[in-house]
Design a protein around this motif. Structure first.
Motif, mmCIF file in Angstrom:
data_model
loop_
_atom_site.group_PDB
_atom_site.id
_atom_site.type_symbol
_atom_site.label_atom_id
_atom_site.label_comp_id
_atom_site.label_asym_id
_atom_site.label_seq_id
_atom_site.Cartn_x
_atom_site.Cartn_y
_atom_site.Cartn_z
ATOM 1 N N ILE A 51 -5.582 -17.475 -7.414
ATOM 2 C CA ILE A 51 -4.937 -18.776 -7.498
ATOM 3 C C ILE A 51 -4.017 -18.785 -8.708
ATOM 4 C CG2 ILE A 51 -6.865 -19.795 -8.789
ATOM 5 C CD1 ILE A 51 -6.272 -22.430 -7.221
ATOM 6 N N ALA A 52 -2.799 -19.277 -8.498
ATOM 7 C CA ALA A 52 -1.803 -19.291 -9.553
ATOM 8 C C ALA A 52 -1.971 -20.510 -10.457
ATOM 9 C CB ALA A 52 -0.412 -19.299 -8.927
ATOM 10 N N ARG A 53 -1.178 -20.537 -11.495
ATOM 11 C CA ARG A 53 -1.195 -21.684 -12.411
ATOM 12 C C ARG A 53 -0.849 -22.981 -11.685
ATOM 13 N NH1 ARG A 53 2.779 -20.074 -17.136
ATOM 14 N NH2 ARG A 53 2.252 -22.200 -17.761
ATOM 15 N N ASN A 54 0.044 -22.868 -10.726
ATOM 16 C CA ASN A 54 0.483 -24.070 -10.021
ATOM 17 C C ASN A 54 -0.356 -24.382 -8.797
ATOM 18 O OD1 ASN A 54 1.244 -22.099 -8.226
ATOM 19 N ND2 ASN A 54 3.443 -22.477 -8.379
ATOM 20 N N GLY A 55 -1.451 -23.635 -8.614
ATOM 21 C CA GLY A 55 -2.363 -23.889 -7.508
ATOM 22 C C GLY A 55 -2.094 -23.090 -6.257
ATOM 23 N N GLY A 56 -0.984 -22.358 -6.229
ATOM 24 C CA GLY A 56 -0.719 -21.513 -5.080
ATOM 25 C C GLY A 56 -1.767 -20.420 -4.955
ATOM 26 N N THR A 57 -2.108 -20.066 -3.733
ATOM 27 C CA THR A 57 -3.159 -19.077 -3.522
ATOM 28 C C THR A 57 -2.671 -17.905 -2.682
ATOM 29 O OG1 THR A 57 -4.023 -20.186 -1.552
ATOM 30 C CG2 THR A 57 -4.947 -20.847 -3.674
ATOM 31 N N LYS A 58 -3.395 -16.831 -2.811
ATOM 32 C CA LYS A 58 -3.115 -15.619 -2.046
ATOM 33 C C LYS A 58 -4.451 -14.960 -1.770
ATOM 34 C CE LYS A 58 -0.619 -12.163 -0.434
ATOM 35 N NZ LYS A 58 0.178 -12.304 0.807
ATOM 36 N N ASP A 59 -4.681 -14.549 -0.519
ATOM 37 C CA ASP A 59 -5.935 -13.862 -0.239
ATOM 38 C C ASP A 59 -5.693 -12.525 0.431
ATOM 39 O OD1 ASP A 59 -6.518 -16.212 2.445
ATOM 40 O OD2 ASP A 59 -5.656 -14.204 2.592
ATOM 41 N N ASN A 60 -6.762 -11.754 0.541
ATOM 42 C CA ASN A 60 -6.691 -10.462 1.187
ATOM 43 C C ASN A 60 -6.795 -10.686 2.691
ATOM 44 O OD1 ASN A 60 -7.286 -7.889 2.284
ATOM 45 N ND2 ASN A 60 -8.011 -7.200 0.281
ATOM 46 N N GLU A 61 -5.668 -10.522 3.334
ATOM 47 C CA GLU A 61 -5.593 -10.832 4.756
ATOM 48 C C GLU A 61 -6.421 -9.884 5.615
ATOM 49 O OE1 GLU A 61 -1.048 -12.671 4.569
ATOM 50 O OE2 GLU A 61 -1.461 -10.795 5.617
ATOM 51 N N ASP A 62 -6.790 -8.749 5.053
ATOM 52 C CA ASP A 62 -7.551 -7.771 5.838
ATOM 53 C C ASP A 62 -8.930 -8.274 6.221
ATOM 54 O OD1 ASP A 62 -6.263 -4.839 4.088
ATOM 55 O OD2 ASP A 62 -5.462 -6.025 5.753
#
Length: 128
Positions: A51-62
């Motif tokens: 999760i970024a400072r601005n709340g954006g997220t990224k996950d492992n799509e696998d």
């Protein structure tokens, strides 16, 4: 000195849920990108979600496939990992990590080498 302490791991059955917590002390939490990584026995550490400072997220799509959600509470200096529909292959030590070079407008990093601060890990075991 920045310190990260994870909690919430344990032994659960397949299909159950767990919520991991990471408490951060020291440093400037609000400026950090935060991530969760995991390492299973005999395997390399891998990215789970961030999760970024601005709340954006990224996950492992696998393997996340909508099962895991990361959140942060800047006031409490904590980050959480909600894990649902757990599978035996999710068994691993889960680590919380902080990236102090997170740019405000960017997505969070998935690279472990961009995270400077790490917790000691919490064991998650999912039985079949």
């Amino acid at each position: 000195q920045v310190r990260l302490v994870e909690s919430g791991g344990g032994l659960v059955q397949a299909g159950d849920s767990l919520r991991l917590s990471c408490a951060v002390s020291g440093g400037m939490f609000g400026r950090y990108g935060m991530g969760w990584f995991r390492q299973a026995p005999g395997k390399e550490r891998e990215f789970v979600v961030a999760i970024a400072r601005n709340g954006g997220t990224k996950d492992n799509e696998d393997f996340v496939k909508g099962r895991f959600t990361i959140s942060r509470d800047n006031a409490k200096k904590m980050v959480f990992l909600q894990m649902n529909r757990l599978k035996p292959e999710d068994t691993a030590v889960y680590y919380c990590a902080a990236n102090p070079r997170q740019i405000l407008t960017s997505l969070p990093s998935t690279r472990s080498d961009e995270y400077d601060y790490w917790g000691q890990g919490t064991q998650v075991t999912v039985s079949s």
